[in-house]
Design a protein around this motif. Structure first.
Motif, PDB file in Angstrom:
ATOM      1  N   ALA A 111      -2.069   7.187   7.689  1.00  0.00           N
ATOM      2  CA  ALA A 111      -2.207   7.188   9.146  1.00  0.00           C
ATOM      3  C   ALA A 111      -2.781   5.861   9.632  1.00  0.00           C
ATOM      4  O   ALA A 111      -2.359   5.331  10.673  1.00  0.00           O
ATOM      5  CB  ALA A 111      -3.096   8.348   9.598  1.00  0.00           C
ATOM      6  N   GLU A 112      -3.737   5.295   8.880  1.00  0.00           N
ATOM      7  CA  GLU A 112      -4.278   3.973   9.233  1.00  0.00           C
ATOM      8  C   GLU A 112      -3.204   2.894   9.116  1.00  0.00           C
ATOM      9  O   GLU A 112      -3.152   1.967   9.929  1.00  0.00           O
ATOM     10  CB  GLU A 112      -5.460   3.638   8.329  1.00  0.00           C
ATOM     11  CG  GLU A 112      -6.704   4.456   8.622  1.00  0.00           C
ATOM     12  CD  GLU A 112      -7.853   4.109   7.691  1.00  0.00           C
ATOM     13  OE1 GLU A 112      -7.700   3.162   6.883  1.00  0.00           O
ATOM     14  OE2 GLU A 112      -8.894   4.779   7.757  1.00  0.00           O
ATOM     15  N   LEU A 113      -2.340   3.009   8.105  1.00  0.00           N
ATOM     16  CA  LEU A 113      -1.237   2.053   7.970  1.00  0.00           C
ATOM     17  C   LEU A 113      -0.302   2.135   9.170  1.00  0.00           C
ATOM     18  O   LEU A 113       0.171   1.111   9.677  1.00  0.00           O
ATOM     19  CB  LEU A 113      -0.453   2.314   6.683  1.00  0.00           C
ATOM     20  CG  LEU A 113      -1.091   1.864   5.371  1.00  0.00           C
ATOM     21  CD1 LEU A 113      -0.228   2.273   4.191  1.00  0.00           C
ATOM     22  CD2 LEU A 113      -1.304   0.358   5.365  1.00  0.00           C
TER      23      LEU A 113
ATOM     24  N   ASN B 208       0.789   4.235  -2.650  1.00  0.00           N
ATOM     25  CA  ASN B 208       0.641   5.634  -2.259  1.00  0.00           C
ATOM     26  C   ASN B 208       1.708   6.517  -2.900  1.00  0.00           C
ATOM     27  O   ASN B 208       1.443   7.676  -3.247  1.00  0.00           O
ATOM     28  CB  ASN B 208       0.698   5.761  -0.735  1.00  0.00           C
ATOM     29  CG  ASN B 208      -0.568   5.275  -0.064  1.00  0.00           C
ATOM     30  OD1 ASN B 208      -1.655   5.406  -0.611  1.00  0.00           O
ATOM     31  ND2 ASN B 208      -0.437   4.698   1.110  1.00  0.00           N
TER      32      ASN B 208
ATOM     33  N   ASP C 280      -1.142   2.948  12.134  1.00  0.00           N
ATOM     34  CA  ASP C 280      -1.854   2.288  13.236  1.00  0.00           C
ATOM     35  C   ASP C 280      -1.725   0.768  13.152  1.00  0.00           C
ATOM     36  O   ASP C 280      -1.716   0.082  14.182  1.00  0.00           O
ATOM     37  CB  ASP C 280      -3.329   2.677  13.217  1.00  0.00           C
ATOM     38  CG  ASP C 280      -3.560   4.131  13.616  1.00  0.00           C
ATOM     39  OD1 ASP C 280      -2.664   4.721  14.246  1.00  0.00           O
ATOM     40  OD2 ASP C 280      -4.632   4.674  13.286  1.00  0.00           O
ATOM     41  N   SER C 281      -1.641   0.236  11.936  1.00  0.00           N
ATOM     42  CA  SER C 281      -1.523  -1.217  11.780  1.00  0.00           C
ATOM     43  C   SER C 281      -0.088  -1.701  11.974  1.00  0.00           C
ATOM     44  O   SER C 281       0.138  -2.853  12.332  1.00  0.00           O
ATOM     45  CB  SER C 281      -2.026  -1.638  10.396  1.00  0.00           C
ATOM     46  OG  SER C 281      -1.142  -1.229   9.365  1.00  0.00           O
TER      47      SER C 281
ATOM     48  N   HIS D  26       0.664  11.353  12.930  1.00  0.00           N
ATOM     49  CA  HIS D  26      -0.672  11.812  13.301  1.00  0.00           C
ATOM     50  C   HIS D  26      -0.735  13.335  13.427  1.00  0.00           C
ATOM     51  O   HIS D  26      -1.791  13.932  13.197  1.00  0.00           O
ATOM     52  CB  HIS D  26      -1.125  11.115  14.587  1.00  0.00           C
ATOM     53  CG  HIS D  26      -1.602   9.716  14.339  1.00  0.00           C
ATOM     54  ND1 HIS D  26      -2.880   9.435  13.931  1.00  0.00           N
ATOM     55  CD2 HIS D  26      -0.958   8.516  14.392  1.00  0.00           C
ATOM     56  CE1 HIS D  26      -3.019   8.125  13.760  1.00  0.00           C
ATOM     57  NE2 HIS D  26      -1.864   7.552  14.037  1.00  0.00           N
TER      58      HIS D  26
ATOM     59  N   ALA E 108      -5.095  10.183   5.388  1.00  0.00           N
ATOM     60  CA  ALA E 108      -5.884   9.312   6.264  1.00  0.00           C
ATOM     61  C   ALA E 108      -5.486   7.859   6.083  1.00  0.00           C
ATOM     62  O   ALA E 108      -5.389   7.101   7.065  1.00  0.00           O
ATOM     63  CB  ALA E 108      -7.369   9.504   5.969  1.00  0.00           C
ATOM     64  N   GLN E 109      -5.253   7.446   4.850  1.00  0.00           N
ATOM     65  CA  GLN E 109      -4.901   6.054   4.586  1.00  0.00           C
ATOM     66  C   GLN E 109      -3.550   5.699   5.188  1.00  0.00           C
ATOM     67  O   GLN E 109      -3.383   4.639   5.799  1.00  0.00           O
ATOM     68  CB  GLN E 109      -4.887   5.794   3.078  1.00  0.00           C
ATOM     69  CG  GLN E 109      -4.698   4.334   2.719  1.00  0.00           C
ATOM     70  CD  GLN E 109      -4.677   4.103   1.221  1.00  0.00           C
ATOM     71  OE1 GLN E 109      -4.107   4.904   0.479  1.00  0.00           O
ATOM     72  NE2 GLN E 109      -5.294   3.025   0.767  1.00  0.00           N
TER      73      GLN E 109
ATOM     74  N   TYR F 147       5.425   7.686  14.748  1.00  0.00           N
ATOM     75  CA  TYR F 147       3.984   7.504  14.893  1.00  0.00           C
ATOM     76  C   TYR F 147       3.313   8.820  15.302  1.00  0.00           C
ATOM     77  O   TYR F 147       2.289   9.220  14.735  1.00  0.00           O
ATOM     78  CB  TYR F 147       3.709   6.416  15.932  1.00  0.00           C
ATOM     79  CG  TYR F 147       2.247   6.130  16.168  1.00  0.00           C
ATOM     80  CD1 TYR F 147       1.553   5.262  15.328  1.00  0.00           C
ATOM     81  CD2 TYR F 147       1.559   6.718  17.227  1.00  0.00           C
ATOM     82  CE1 TYR F 147       0.207   5.001  15.536  1.00  0.00           C
ATOM     83  CE2 TYR F 147       0.213   6.456  17.444  1.00  0.00           C
ATOM     84  CZ  TYR F 147      -0.453   5.589  16.588  1.00  0.00           C
ATOM     85  OH  TYR F 147      -1.787   5.336  16.803  1.00  0.00           O
TER      86      TYR F 147
ATOM     87  N   GLU G 265       0.824  -1.210   0.000  1.00  0.00           N
ATOM     88  CA  GLU G 265       0.000   0.000   0.000  1.00  0.00           C
ATOM     89  C   GLU G 265       0.860   1.262   0.000  1.00  0.00           C
ATOM     90  O   GLU G 265       0.495   2.267  -0.625  1.00  0.00           O
ATOM     91  CB  GLU G 265      -0.947  -0.015   1.196  1.00  0.00           C
ATOM     92  CG  GLU G 265      -2.017  -1.090   1.087  1.00  0.00           C
ATOM     93  CD  GLU G 265      -3.163  -0.881   2.061  1.00  0.00           C
ATOM     94  OE1 GLU G 265      -3.279   0.234   2.608  1.00  0.00           O
ATOM     95  OE2 GLU G 265      -3.938  -1.821   2.256  1.00  0.00           O
TER      96      GLU G 265
END
Length: 251
Positions: A213-215, A178, A217-218, A242, A210-211, A238, A174
């Motif tokens: 930032a979700e990565l 990006n 988090d994972s 954010h 946003a995408q 991290y 991903e």
């Protein structure tokens, strides 16, 4: 008009190449150094000596001409205005982009030419932040992979567990996507008859921020408890991801 578009379009082609070098880590500048480099370019291009850019508390972008001049450019909606500020305070830093509180007086609309120039600077800045944003997520992933290759659980390396490697493969894929998306959108920047298609670019950048930032988090849980504890190699990246997400693609 066509010649003007071609000339400005040429700037964007060069800009996309620069983004590519940032993403490939061929340009090893920090976020602050990248912002300073861009400011120097725009100072010459817009004829605004000592100009700098920041995020206002009300989420407008500000460009100011230096304490000695007292000039302030503020974007409200789709328009830029020039003013004199009566009070101007650096409030705090967000992802190495300063956030300001300012009181203005005597707002007046800027010229069409300067409006385009200021809007171009705004978009370029957000694309530069996006390139660093992706690099930060990649650094988090690299730390996680290195950790998984040395950390043993129940007699096996973490890297041997599918539940650990699968999220890493997905995140890597991903992030590569990006990068391509960011470069394609940077190359697509162009000046139209009625100015930039600014809203479209901001929506697209907002989706990307946003995408990623979700990565992030994972990725963080891949180090287990160490991933979010003080002293973790991931924690600084991290937090900065954010922070940047709050300003990079915002309206």
């Amino acid at each position: 008009m066509a010649a003007g578009k071609a000339a400005i379009g040429g700037i964007f082609v060069i800009f996309a190449d620069y983004l590519h070098r940032l993403l490939q880590k061929q340009e090893n500048l920090s976020i602050a150094e990248t912002i300073a480099h861009e400011q120097s370019f725009q100072q010459r291009r817009l004829g605004l000596p000592d100009a700098a850019i920041g995020q206002a508390l009300q989420n407008d972008l500000l460009v100011f001409g230096g304490q000695d001049q007292g000039n302030l450019f503020v974007r409200r909606g789709q328009e830029w205005f020039e003013s004199k500020y009566t009070r101007f305070n650096p409030a705090f830093m967000t992802g190495e982009l300063p956030v300001y509180g300012a009181e203005t007086q005597g707002l007046r609309s800027v010229s069409v030419e300067r409006h385009h120039g200021l809007s171009e600077w705004e978009l370029r800045l957000r694309y530069l932040l996006a390139a660093h944003f992706i690099r930060l997520a990649e650094e988090m992933l690299e730390h996680s992979i290195a950790y998984a290759k040395t950390r043993e659980v129940f007699g096996q390396l973490l890297f041997k567990y599918q539940m650990v490697t699968d999220p890493m493969v997905v995140a890597s894929s991903e992030l590569d996507g990006n990068k391509l998306y960011l470069l394609a959108r940077a190359e697509a920047l162009e000046i139209e008859e009625d100015g930039f298609s600014r809203t479209k670019h901001l929506l697209e950048l907002g989706f990307l921020f946003a995408q990623v930032a979700e990565l992030a988090d994972s990725i963080a849980p891949l180090l287990g408890a160490q991933g979010m504890t003080e002293g973790s190699p991931l924690l600084g990246s991290y937090r900065l991801i954010h922070q940047l997400a709050a300003v990079g693609g915002g309206e």
